[in-house]
Design a protein around this motif. Sequence first.
Motif: not given
Length: 305
Positions: A7-9, A37-40, A44-58
């Motif tokens: 998150d913040g790549e 990029h337009e949803h970074r 809601a988009a970030r929540r969806d990514m986190m729901a799919q991830a095993d690890l989120a790097v902030l």
Amino acid sequence: MPRIFIDGEAGTTGLGIRERLAPLRERGAIELLSIAHEHRKDPAARRDMMAQADLAVLCLPDDAARTATRIADELGESGPRLLDASTAHRVAEGWTYGFPEMTAGQAQAIRHSRRVSNPGCYPTGAVALLRPLVEAGLLSPDACISINAVSGYTGGGRADIEAHERTGGPAFELYGLALAHKHVPEIQRYAALDRRPLFVPSVGHFPQGMIVSIPVHLAQLSWGATSARLHEALSDAYAGSDVISVCEAEARLDAAALAGSDRMELRVHREESLGHALLTARLDNLGKGASGAALQNIGLMLDLA
């Protein structure tokens, strides 16, 4: 295959982590999730990514990292483990400090934690130098400690990078002269100091690299302590590490010598007859001071070879 969401790549640290993870992705050891990029900044988009991830790097500013943590918490048990590269949670309860070499058992604590805070670049050098001396009984936790440090300008974020690369920038600047730099609580806690250290950071006109230096009066150390004993204590603390090396003193040190590396070098510069010693840590502020440290923590948290 573990899934990682950065998150913040697009930031300096995020890009560095992504680059370091590329070999693991290419051989199928991990999957990198990426947000359009337009949803970074879309919760809601970030929540969806986190729901799919095993690890989120902030890799976010502090307030954004706190918001991301709340999003992960709302997902409950289905939420990802978190590695926070911001300053937001470095001294927060419930977070494990992501410096594997800091003390016995720290790597295992990181391996099993759901919340890990990536260390700051300056604290990485300071804690690496001071913590072993406190644990060995050579340095009192109540000692008066002064820490000086210089970093490449990439440590200052986008504004500093653009200023130096567009206009040339100043040759050298002291900053944080209110003496309340946000890294001081982190240094004090993890170096195991009771007394707040005096910390004076600076930035030089070079992109990457860092030297943290700590002057020591031998008379203020435990009775009988010598500079040779300081060197021995550091050597014992990091014996077997493939990241941290305890090296012999040199007459000159180039702050940019480890640019592009994830290693760190520690030294004790001394002159026994004067009763003085100088502790130095040299590292890349974007390597062991940021993305390189994150790669170590990702490897531990996901049990990656």
